[in-house]
Motif scaffolding. Structure first.
Motif, PDB file in Angstrom:
ATOM      1  N   PRO A 307       0.824  -1.210   0.000  1.00 59.97           N
ATOM      2  CA  PRO A 307       0.000   0.000   0.000  1.00 59.97           C
ATOM      3  C   PRO A 307       0.860   1.262   0.000  1.00 59.97           C
ATOM      4  CG  PRO A 307       0.015  -1.024   2.170  1.00 59.97           C
ATOM      5  CD  PRO A 307       0.708  -1.975   1.250  1.00 59.97           C
ATOM      6  N   SER A 308       0.338   2.308  -0.592  1.00 61.50           N
ATOM      7  CA  SER A 308       1.101   3.557  -0.698  1.00 61.50           C
ATOM      8  C   SER A 308       1.374   4.173   0.662  1.00 61.50           C
ATOM      9  CB  SER A 308       0.334   4.548  -1.577  1.00 61.50           C
ATOM     10  OG  SER A 308      -0.970   4.782  -1.044  1.00 61.50           O
ATOM     11  N   GLU A 309       0.486   3.953   1.613  1.00 65.60           N
ATOM     12  CA  GLU A 309       0.669   4.532   2.943  1.00 65.60           C
ATOM     13  C   GLU A 309       1.313   3.551   3.919  1.00 65.60           C
ATOM     14  OE1 GLU A 309      -3.127   5.867   4.206  1.00 65.60           O
ATOM     15  OE2 GLU A 309      -3.297   7.411   2.636  1.00 65.60           O
ATOM     16  N   GLY A 310       1.754   2.423   3.468  1.00 65.68           N
ATOM     17  CA  GLY A 310       2.387   1.447   4.342  1.00 65.68           C
ATOM     18  C   GLY A 310       1.377   0.496   4.964  1.00 65.68           C
ATOM     19  N   HIS A 311       1.886  -0.556   5.570  1.00 67.43           N
ATOM     20  CA  HIS A 311       1.028  -1.568   6.163  1.00 67.43           C
ATOM     21  C   HIS A 311       0.557  -1.130   7.550  1.00 67.43           C
ATOM     22  CE1 HIS A 311       1.520  -4.610   3.113  1.00 67.43           C
ATOM     23  NE2 HIS A 311       2.836  -4.463   3.141  1.00 67.43           N
ATOM     24  N   ARG A 312      -0.653  -1.547   7.848  1.00 70.71           N
ATOM     25  CA  ARG A 312      -1.195  -1.403   9.213  1.00 70.71           C
ATOM     26  C   ARG A 312      -2.059  -2.617   9.477  1.00 70.71           C
ATOM     27  NH1 ARG A 312      -2.159  -1.822  13.613  1.00 70.71           N
ATOM     28  NH2 ARG A 312      -2.991  -0.349  15.132  1.00 70.71           N
ATOM     29  N   PHE A 313      -1.643  -3.436  10.451  1.00 63.08           N
ATOM     30  CA  PHE A 313      -2.328  -4.681  10.748  1.00 63.08           C
ATOM     31  C   PHE A 313      -3.044  -4.582  12.106  1.00 63.08           C
ATOM     32  CE2 PHE A 313       1.505  -6.237   8.314  1.00 63.08           C
ATOM     33  CZ  PHE A 313       0.817  -6.368   7.122  1.00 63.08           C
ATOM     34  N   TYR A 314      -4.197  -5.257  12.175  1.00 60.76           N
ATOM     35  CA  TYR A 314      -4.991  -5.302  13.402  1.00 60.76           C
ATOM     36  C   TYR A 314      -5.173  -6.765  13.792  1.00 60.76           C
ATOM     37  CZ  TYR A 314      -6.065  -0.591  11.741  1.00 60.76           C
ATOM     38  OH  TYR A 314      -5.968   0.693  11.290  1.00 60.76           O
ATOM     39  N   PHE A 315      -4.923  -7.067  15.087  1.00 62.00           N
ATOM     40  CA  PHE A 315      -4.956  -8.442  15.592  1.00 62.00           C
ATOM     41  C   PHE A 315      -6.089  -8.583  16.610  1.00 62.00           C
ATOM     42  CE2 PHE A 315      -0.665  -7.426  14.349  1.00 62.00           C
ATOM     43  CZ  PHE A 315      -0.221  -8.543  13.671  1.00 62.00           C
ATOM     44  N   THR A 316      -6.905  -9.608  16.419  1.00 60.32           N
ATOM     45  CA  THR A 316      -7.948  -9.949  17.392  1.00 60.32           C
ATOM     46  C   THR A 316      -8.139 -11.464  17.374  1.00 60.32           C
ATOM     47  OG1 THR A 316      -9.719  -9.697  15.759  1.00 60.32           O
ATOM     48  CG2 THR A 316      -9.182  -7.750  17.108  1.00 60.32           C
ATOM     49  N   LEU A 317      -8.845 -11.951  18.364  1.00 58.06           N
ATOM     50  CA  LEU A 317      -9.242 -13.357  18.339  1.00 58.06           C
ATOM     51  C   LEU A 317     -10.352 -13.548  17.311  1.00 58.06           C
ATOM     52  CD1 LEU A 317      -9.337 -14.365  22.127  1.00 58.06           C
ATOM     53  CD2 LEU A 317      -7.675 -15.074  20.398  1.00 58.06           C
ATOM     54  N   ALA A 318     -10.340 -14.694  16.650  1.00 59.22           N
ATOM     55  CA  ALA A 318     -11.399 -14.991  15.694  1.00 59.22           C
ATOM     56  C   ALA A 318     -12.745 -15.010  16.409  1.00 59.22           C
ATOM     57  CB  ALA A 318     -11.132 -16.329  15.009  1.00 59.22           C
ATOM     58  N   SER A 319     -13.815 -14.786  15.650  1.00 55.63           N
ATOM     59  CA  SER A 319     -15.151 -14.645  16.243  1.00 55.63           C
ATOM     60  C   SER A 319     -15.557 -15.890  17.041  1.00 55.63           C
ATOM     61  CB  SER A 319     -16.177 -14.358  15.146  1.00 55.63           C
ATOM     62  OG  SER A 319     -16.154 -15.406  14.175  1.00 55.63           O
ATOM     63  N   ASP A 320     -15.149 -17.061  16.563  1.00 57.22           N
ATOM     64  CA  ASP A 320     -15.531 -18.282  17.269  1.00 57.22           C
ATOM     65  C   ASP A 320     -14.702 -18.515  18.517  1.00 57.22           C
ATOM     66  OD1 ASP A 320     -13.248 -18.666  15.854  1.00 57.22           O
ATOM     67  OD2 ASP A 320     -13.741 -20.689  15.154  1.00 57.22           O
ATOM     68  N   ALA A 321     -13.667 -17.681  18.722  1.00 54.47           N
ATOM     69  CA  ALA A 321     -12.833 -17.819  19.924  1.00 54.47           C
ATOM     70  C   ALA A 321     -12.802 -16.528  20.723  1.00 54.47           C
ATOM     71  CB  ALA A 321     -11.405 -18.218  19.530  1.00 54.47           C
ATOM     72  N   LEU A 359      -7.396 -13.542  14.172  1.00 51.54           N
ATOM     73  CA  LEU A 359      -7.828 -12.810  12.980  1.00 51.54           C
ATOM     74  C   LEU A 359      -6.905 -11.617  12.761  1.00 51.54           C
ATOM     75  CD1 LEU A 359     -10.008 -12.446  10.754  1.00 51.54           C
ATOM     76  CD2 LEU A 359     -11.204 -10.940  12.361  1.00 51.54           C
ATOM     77  N   ILE A 360      -6.344 -11.513  11.524  1.00 48.59           N
ATOM     78  CA  ILE A 360      -5.468 -10.392  11.173  1.00 48.59           C
ATOM     79  C   ILE A 360      -6.133  -9.630  10.030  1.00 48.59           C
ATOM     80  CG2 ILE A 360      -3.134  -9.691  10.527  1.00 48.59           C
ATOM     81  CD1 ILE A 360      -2.148 -12.420  11.369  1.00 48.59           C
ATOM     82  N   VAL A 361      -6.302  -8.319  10.198  1.00 54.43           N
ATOM     83  CA  VAL A 361      -6.960  -7.452   9.215  1.00 54.43           C
ATOM     84  C   VAL A 361      -5.992  -6.355   8.814  1.00 54.43           C
ATOM     85  CG1 VAL A 361      -8.980  -6.020   8.718  1.00 54.43           C
ATOM     86  CG2 VAL A 361      -9.174  -7.946  10.310  1.00 54.43           C
ATOM     87  N   ASP A 362      -5.917  -6.029   7.485  1.00 59.02           N
ATOM     88  CA  ASP A 362      -5.040  -4.944   7.041  1.00 59.02           C
ATOM     89  C   ASP A 362      -5.858  -3.671   6.820  1.00 59.02           C
ATOM     90  OD1 ASP A 362      -6.361  -5.217   4.626  1.00 59.02           O
ATOM     91  OD2 ASP A 362      -4.731  -6.272   3.630  1.00 59.02           O
ATOM     92  N   ASN A 363      -5.176  -2.597   6.415  1.00 59.11           N
ATOM     93  CA  ASN A 363      -5.816  -1.298   6.226  1.00 59.11           C
ATOM     94  C   ASN A 363      -6.050  -0.968   4.767  1.00 59.11           C
ATOM     95  OD1 ASN A 363      -3.062  -1.100   5.713  1.00 59.11           O
ATOM     96  ND2 ASN A 363      -2.990   1.088   6.174  1.00 59.11           N
ATOM     97  N   GLY A 364      -6.042  -1.976   3.881  1.00 57.26           N
ATOM     98  CA  GLY A 364      -6.237  -1.727   2.464  1.00 57.26           C
ATOM     99  C   GLY A 364      -7.685  -1.423   2.136  1.00 57.26           C
ATOM    100  N   THR A 365      -7.876  -1.077   0.868  1.00 54.40           N
ATOM    101  CA  THR A 365      -9.227  -0.793   0.369  1.00 54.40           C
ATOM    102  C   THR A 365      -9.503  -1.676  -0.835  1.00 54.40           C
ATOM    103  OG1 THR A 365      -9.015   1.508   1.088  1.00 54.40           O
ATOM    104  CG2 THR A 365     -10.790   0.991  -0.464  1.00 54.40           C
ATOM    105  N   PRO A 366     -10.395  -2.634  -0.737  1.00 55.49           N
ATOM    106  CA  PRO A 366     -11.071  -3.047   0.514  1.00 55.49           C
ATOM    107  C   PRO A 366     -10.104  -3.810   1.410  1.00 55.49           C
ATOM    108  CG  PRO A 366     -11.625  -4.548  -1.256  1.00 55.49           C
ATOM    109  CD  PRO A 366     -10.797  -3.471  -1.891  1.00 55.49           C
TER     110      PRO A 366
END
Length: 581
Positions: A307-321, A359-366
């Motif tokens: 990504p042009s603005e760099g990576h940004r990752f978000y960490f949480t437990l998966a919904s089932d956990a 669960l790992i989520v990035d900041n991309g679009t989408p």
């Protein structure tokens, strides 16, 4: 001329260029020139030396030159000439183009040998934009005596007209290079950009475009031959190839030989089409005596996208956990997270391994996300928190020894065992006999030699390979060094059996065979034969009769044949030449 003979100049402003040498005759008389005196004459040559009292002069006040528009930089356009009546360094001069029209396109320098002014090209020419140039060239003496400045001027000027000739030139691109950008995952035929070239000639011929396939072997791009529009012929993936570089050619439609090439660079822009994942398969442990909120593991993530603005990752437990009672995830807000215990105390026997979905989520679009599993083993730890027992079977691991290290050790042990088995197999093969087969009848292989052969030269007597190999079929060949002599030394003896005639014939045949065999040793030998006659006092001489049906075969033939051989020895002599045997 003075009385002391000094020669002086009588005329002012003598000019070397008008007359360089003067010859005069000098006469000398004695007695003060009175009558009756004697006289003598001599000739004196006087040469005038040069001074820089003349300036250069151009031979023509106007020069006409021509140059093709395709002429290269620093190529010679023409020569002009100024002369100076002085000699030596007084005649040397410099040329220069005076400021004005064409002074930025042409330059002039002096030819040191001919003192000519050489006009050269300083920048490219274009017949279509400018066809004529008019410049003014000055020639000036290189060395000027300050005392003679009043005699000047010591320079001259001339005009030079330069005509540019038209040349059929290849097309030229309006840009020195082309850089385009295209989004990845575009559909086939997506527009990338367009290159533009023109014919610099007045004819303005149509242009045809093409891609050099030597620089685009996979044919990723296509180009419109008429307008230079570049499109994709395949879907692009930035993670596989972020840049493409190839050449585009432009040629005249009427003359394909007039062609020009240009480099094209295409950058593939990123789409967020990859989800973040663990950089490695995390496998950690928690101690049985762990406390609430204790750190278990620090995790991070990687993403193939850029990504042009760099990576940004978000960490949480998966919904089932999300309501996991054992562990929790705390995001550090710096693309890392930590796994913490949610309770105190764990038991290997109740549950030895925990699989924690993160669960790992990035900041991309989408935005893209993925669920990654963290393996946590329950271990019995020492006082330093190092796991020593990490399963329910009481398997002790050395401190810091991972599963990968254990696998490596196991592989090494297996390799050592395979090597030992290979060595044992090779040793067994070395001990196996090379020439004797288990089924060979060794009863005809007992040979004793008691004589000296014919030395190194004796190659006809016997063949060692034949003696070693019991499988060699003996052929009845006559020996060259021994004349067969069958000596029948019949002795009156006891009557052995009704079949003693058969034995005599058998022994005689064997003696004859030994004497005529070229491979037999040339001296007496003791030979044992296995022969089964009829009515033998030893009954059956067969090997099957000498052993029990349920026992192994034995080869003690001398003990079986002992009585019979003693009587046969009394009846017949040996088959050699020495009767003492």
């Amino acid at each position: 001329m003075s009385p002391d003979g000094i020669i002086r100049v009588a005329l002012p402003n003598m000019d070397r260029e008008a007359k360089e040498q003067h010859v005069i005759i000098i006469e000398a008389k004695d007695m003060a020139g009175l009558k009756g005196g004697l006289s003598g004459t001599t000739t004196v040559t006087i040469t005038l030396s040069d001074v820089n009292d003349n300036g250069p002069k151009f031979q023509h006040k106007l020069y006409h030159l021509a140059v093709p528009e395709s002429a290269s930089i620093d190529s010679t356009v023409g020569r002009i000439m100024a002369t100076d009546v002085d000699t030596g360094q007084n005649a040397e001069m410099n040329y220069a183009v005076e400021a004005g029209d064409g002074s930025d396109s042409f330059a002039v320098f002096t030819d040191s040998e001919t003192q000519e002014g050489v006009i050269i090209l300083k920048k490219p020419l274009d017949y279509e934009s400018k066809r004529r140039f008019s410049i003014r060239v000055e020639a000036i003496n290189r060395y000027i005596d300050p005392q003679l400045l009043s005699l000047g001027p010591f320079k001259d000027r001339t005009n030079v007209k330069i005509n540019v000739h038209d040349v059929d030139e290849p097309p030229i691109f309006i840009s020195p290079e082309y850089i385009f950008e295209v989004q990845e995952n575009r559909e086939t035929g997506a527009f990338v950009g367009a290159v533009i070239a023109r014919d610099p000639d007045i004819a303005n011929n149509p242009i045809r475009y093409s891609i050099d396939r030597q620089t685009d072997l996979d044919r990723i791009f296509d180009i419109d031959a008429n307008n230079g529009t570049i499109t994709t012929s395949h879907s692009l993936d930035r993670e596989e190839v972020p840049w493409y570089n190839f050449s585009v050619s432009a040629s005249e439609a009427s003359d394909p030989k007039k062609v020009t090439s240009m480099s094209v660079h295409i950058r593939v822009l990123d789409n967020n089409d990859h989800a973040p994942v663990f950089p490695i398969p995390y496998e950690t442990f928690v101690c049985e005596n762990a406390k609430h909120g204790q750190l278990v593991q620090t995790i991070s993530a990687v993403d193939k996208d850029e990504p042009s603005e760099g990576h940004r990752f978000y960490f949480t437990l998966a919904s089932d956990a999300a309501s996991n009672p054992n562990f929790t995830v705390r995001d550090n807000q710096d693309n890392t997270a930590v796994i913490l215990t949610r309770r105190a105390g764990f038991s290997r026997r109740e549950q030895a391994v925990y699989l924690l979905p993160i669960l790992i989520v990035d900041n991309g679009t989408p935005s893209m996300s993925s669920t990654n599993t963290l393996t946590i083993r329950v271990c019995n730890c020492n006082n330093n928190g190092i796991g020593q027992l990490c399963n329910a079977d009481a398997f002790f691991l050395p401190a810091g020894l991972s599963t990968g290290a254990l696998i490596a050790i196991l592989v090494c042990v297996l390799m050592i065992l395979a090597l030992v088995l290979l060595l044992l197999t090779l040793r067994r093969h070395r001990k196996d006999p090379q020439f004797v087969n288990e089924d060979d009848d060794i009863r005809e292989n007992i040979v004793r030699y008691d004589d000296e052969g014919g030395g190194e030269e004796d190659t006809e007597a016997f063949n060692m390979a034949t003696l070693r190999n019991s499988r060699v079929v003996r052929e009845a060949k006559t020996r060259k060094d021994v004349t067969p002599e069958i000596q029948s030394l019949y002795r009156q003896s006891f009557r052995m059996s009704p079949d003693n005639v058969i034995f005599r014939e058998f022994i005689r045949d064997r003696l004859k065979e030994a004497d005529t065999d070229p491979s037999a040793p040339p001296f007496d030998s003791l030979q044992t034969y296995a022969f089964e006659g009829s009515g033998s006092i030893a009954e059956s001489l067969s090997s099957s009769a000498s052993v029990a049906s349920d026992s192994d075969q034995h080869y003690d033939y001398l003990s079986d044949w002992g009585p019979l051989f003693t009587k046969l020895s009394d009846m017949y002599g040996n088959g050699g030449s020495d009767p003492a045997l």
